[in-house]
Design a protein around this motif. Structure first.
Motif, short mmCIF file in Angstrom:
data_model
loop_
_atom_site.label_atom_id
_atom_site.label_comp_id
_atom_site.label_asym_id
_atom_site.label_seq_id
_atom_site.Cartn_x
_atom_site.Cartn_y
_atom_site.Cartn_z
N VAL A 1 -115.11 38.69 78.90
CA VAL A 1 -115.28 37.39 78.11
C VAL A 1 -115.73 38.15 76.38
N VAL A 2 -114.71 37.16 75.45
CA VAL A 2 -114.24 37.43 74.52
C VAL A 2 -114.85 35.56 73.80
N GLN A 3 -115.17 35.83 72.66
CA GLN A 3 -116.27 34.73 71.77
C GLN A 3 -115.61 35.16 70.90
N GLY A 4 -115.52 34.60 69.51
CA GLY A 4 -116.03 34.30 68.49
C GLY A 4 -117.09 33.50 67.52
N SER B 1 -120.18 27.77 72.45
CA SER B 1 -120.95 27.40 73.77
C SER B 1 -120.32 28.01 75.06
N GLU B 2 -118.84 28.09 75.13
CA GLU B 2 -118.33 28.55 76.47
C GLU B 2 -117.99 29.71 76.14
N GLY B 3 -118.28 30.38 75.54
CA GLY B 3 -117.96 31.98 76.63
C GLY B 3 -119.22 32.12 76.57
N ILE B 4 -120.90 32.27 75.77
CA ILE B 4 -121.79 32.05 76.15
C ILE B 4 -122.09 32.17 77.97
N SER B 5 -121.83 30.46 78.00
CA SER B 5 -121.90 30.15 79.56
C SER B 5 -121.30 30.24 80.29
#
Length: 712
Positions: A649-652, A661-665
């Motif tokens: 999962v990659v999130q900025g 919120s989408e990547g962490i969830s």
């Protein structure tokens, strides 16, 4: 050993070695370091004399973690280049004065990004033209060469009087923001918002608006033509140049969204306003009142018409764009390209018609439409070109690229064309071109490094509803027909977007081909360049036809290409592509490993956390409180019980489009389900990973995670 010496496109000699009748070539692996060596060309501008051009060259340095742009001068006859703006600063947006004696550009060498002028004919050092808070960007010359128009960021707040002179040097930006919000303590980091749209893409707007200014370059006098709580050019969905002078210099056309809440509106409109010197004359007039998206105003050379690109459906950002003609004498508007089932990308006047490009089956094809008859001629097919510029002799200057060669500047002399080739058939698009000369040679950087890249190969298969669907396949470097290779299945974002045969720097397929993967890129339902109906069919159906297209495309390549190892497949994507990877996670076990970058996990939380609300409103026909079932129907979080495929999962943190919120969830859900997973988090990146150091970490982490799991 036999040495073969031959000319390579007339630019330099190339030597190949033949051993026992078999050509032996040095096969150097494509790497991130090689990718960063590319000097990226953009924004070519033809000198009025027609013999020279200025362009921007951008270099990414992972070691220093810097991106620097400089302006180069190109001799169009010899191909020789020289740097016009050497130094450690970044320079961009070169614009020639109408007489060609000056070059206007944007530079960050002092006071942030400001306008500078290089006395090109007389010689000498560049001098600063604008100063002050808010900087300057997107400069445009008036036809008489005495004035310029440009955009500037302006604070629009009842708490701030516009005076930034007394700001302290220490914590200057913090104090300015505190005054903007009217905070009782100037050292507070708080923000106070009362309305949408208060943040966009990767930054808080801090009550700043983009305004249109006109400046007399002789006296320095300037005026804000668009004061108030609105953006010119618009905050989103704008074009490459959204304000222009009339040929007489007594009027200016610009794009602005007049609606009170732009977060729920695509109503970018064309306004015109009279000007006398730098002074506004009369009130601005809206000439495009459809409620749909309009952009890119352009006056005809004789000033009789004002053209622009216009959509039909309010609220829909991916609607088909056609050329519209506003008759300045009668006030009536007519339309071109009614039966042309493609959306115009860029366009320019040419006598009694327009040259324009449009996405076309994985390429950007070139066309011309007559304003008299409305007839359309197609000049290229199977070619990707953009940044069209008219030359004095009627030729076209442009940049061209493909998956093997980064952009170079070319000159085309259009000849005969054919009626538009719009039908989507079972065959890949044909190759058709005109007389074209390449002027620069930046694109051969990999050849010079001994890196031999394979071309993208087109294929067509039957997808959902038995409709033809187009895709690309890239073979690994050093391809051996007798071997079996793992497959990387990349899914594009948008969803109203497309994979093209061009040189991509973020998800560069050649880097993965260098790791001995077969790379497949499919343009499923929702993709552009295949007719408006094909694009529209994604809306409200994210996990339907599009998912079926992708799975049938995967079946097709596994059945067709024997060199693909069907037991070792990875899928990866970002934005909508990340959503689709998340959807795949809950619906099939056929992949060994998945990569989701800034992908939507929970459609409901996404809709209330994102900033451009019009997108979700169109896709779901409202917000969750209006149509709850529409958001749950294709929401990956509803299928967590099925998650079992290893996933990166990659999130900025600064991604306000597909929020953190989408990547962490998603990562939390994977961990709860005991799925092998990893979170790659960037606190200083938004929707894209743009800093060179972070880009290197991104590529290496994606590469290593896929390699770790694809063969397990």
């Amino acid at each position: 050993i036999i040495f073969q010496l031959h000319k390579a496109q007339g630019l330099r000699a190339k030597c190949n070695v033949v051993w026992a009748g078999i050509e032996m070539k040095k096969g150097t692996k494509m790497t991130f370091e090689a990718l960063m060596k590319v000097k990226r060309i953009s924004d070519p501008q033809v000198h009025p004399g027609g013999k020279l051009a200025a362009f921007v060259e951008t270099v990414h340095d992972p070691g220093e973690n810097k991106v620097r742009s400089t302006i180069k001068l190109l001799d169009l006859d010899s191909g020789r280049e020289r740097d016009l703006t050497p130094g450690e600063h970044s320079d961009s947006s070169p614009r020639w004065s109408p007489d060609g004696k000056k070059l206007l550009f944007v530079s960050d060498r002092k006071d942030g990004s400001q306008l500078w002028v290089l006395p090109f004919e007389e010689g000498g050092e560049a001098y600063q033209l604008t100063t002050g808070e808010g900087g300057a960007s997107q400069p445009v010359w008036a036809p008489d060469g005495t004035r310029i128009a440009f955009a500037r960021s302006v604070i629009v707040s009842p708490h701030f009087d516009g005076n930034a002179e007394d700001l302290p040097k220490e914590d200057r930006e913090l104090v300015l923001r505190s005054r903007t919000y009217g905070l009782v303590n100037e050292r507070s980091t708080a923000r106070v918002e009362d309305s949408l749209l208060f943040r966009h893409w990767d930054h808080w707007r801090d009550r700043k608006r983009s305004h249109l200014f006109i400046m007399d370059i002789g006296t320095g006098k300037m005026n804000d033509l668009t004061p108030g709580d609105a953006d010119v050019p618009p905050v989103s969905l704008g074009g490459s140049q959204d304000f222009v002078f009339s040929p007489g210099g007594d009027e200016i056309a610009y794009v602005m969204n007049p609606d009170p809440v732009v977060a729920v509106s695509t109503n970018n409109s064309i306004f015109v306003r009279g000007i006398d010197g730098t002074e506004p004359v009369g009130e601005p007039r809206n000439i495009s009142v459809t409620g749909a998206m309009d952009l890119e105003p352009r006056y005809s050379p004789d000033g009789s018409y004002l053209s622009y690109l216009g959509a039909e459906r309010p609220g829909y950002e991916a609607d088909r764009l056609r050329i519209r003609l506003y008759d300045r004498r009668t006030g009536k508007t007519s339309h071109l390209l009614e039966r042309f089932d493609r959306s115009v990308s860029e366009y320019l006047w040419n006598g009694d018609g327009f040259y324009f490009t449009a996405p076309d089956r994985g390429y950007l094809s070139l066309y011309r439409v007559s304003t008299e008859s409305g007839d359309v001629i197609q000049y290229t097919s199977g070619v990707y070109q953009k940044e069209l510029r008219m030359m004095p002799d009627g030729s076209l200057l442009m940049t061209r690229e493909d998956a093997r060669r980064p952009a170079d500047i070319h000159i085309m002399r259009p000849g005969k064309g054919v009626p538009p080739l719009l039908e989507i058939t079972k065959e890949p698009p044909p190759r058709m071109d005109q007389e074209v000369e390449r002027v620069t040679d930046h694109g051969s950087v990999f050849e010079r490094e001994g890196i031999e890249l394979n071309p993208l190969e087109s294929f067509v298969f039957r997808g959902a509803d038995d409709d033809p669907v187009h895709g690309f396949l890239l073979k690994p470097q050093g391809f051996d027909q007798s071997r079996k290779y793992p497959l990387l299945f990349i899914i594009h974002g948008g969803p109203q977007s497309a994979f093209f045969d061009h040189f991509h720097y973020r998800w560069n397929p050649q880097l993965f081909a260098g790791e001995e993967y077969v790379v497949v890129e499919i343009n499923p339902r929702g993709s552009t360049g295949y007719g408006q109906k094909f694009t529209d069919q994604i809306s409200g159906d994210w996990g339907g036809r599009c998912y079926e297209d992708l799975m049938k495309g995967l079946d097709f390549v596994l059945d067709t290409f024997e060199f693909i190892d069907g037991d070792h497949i990875a899928a990866a994507g970002a934005s909508f592509g990340g959503f689709m990877v998340n959807w795949i996670q809950g619906h099939t076990d056929r992949f060994r490993v998945l990569v989701s970058h800034d992908g939507i996990f929970n459609q409901e939380t996404m809709s209330y956390m994102t900033e451009e609300l019009w997108f979700d409103i169109w896709e779901h026909r409202g917000m969750p409180h209006e149509d709850h079932e529409s958001f749950l129907r294709f929401s990956p979080h509803m299928f967590v019980q099925n998650f079992r495929t290893p996933m990166l999962v990659v999130q900025g943190e600064l991604d306000f489009r597909c929020p953190v919120s989408e990547g962490i969830s998603l990562f939390t859900a994977l961990q709860v389900m005991n799925v092998p997973s990893r979170l790659l988090y960037f606190p200083d990146e938004g929707h894209w990973v743009e800093k060179p150091a972070n880009s290197e970490v991104w590529y290496r982490t994606v590469r290593d995670f896929i390699a770790e799991h694809i063969r397990s």
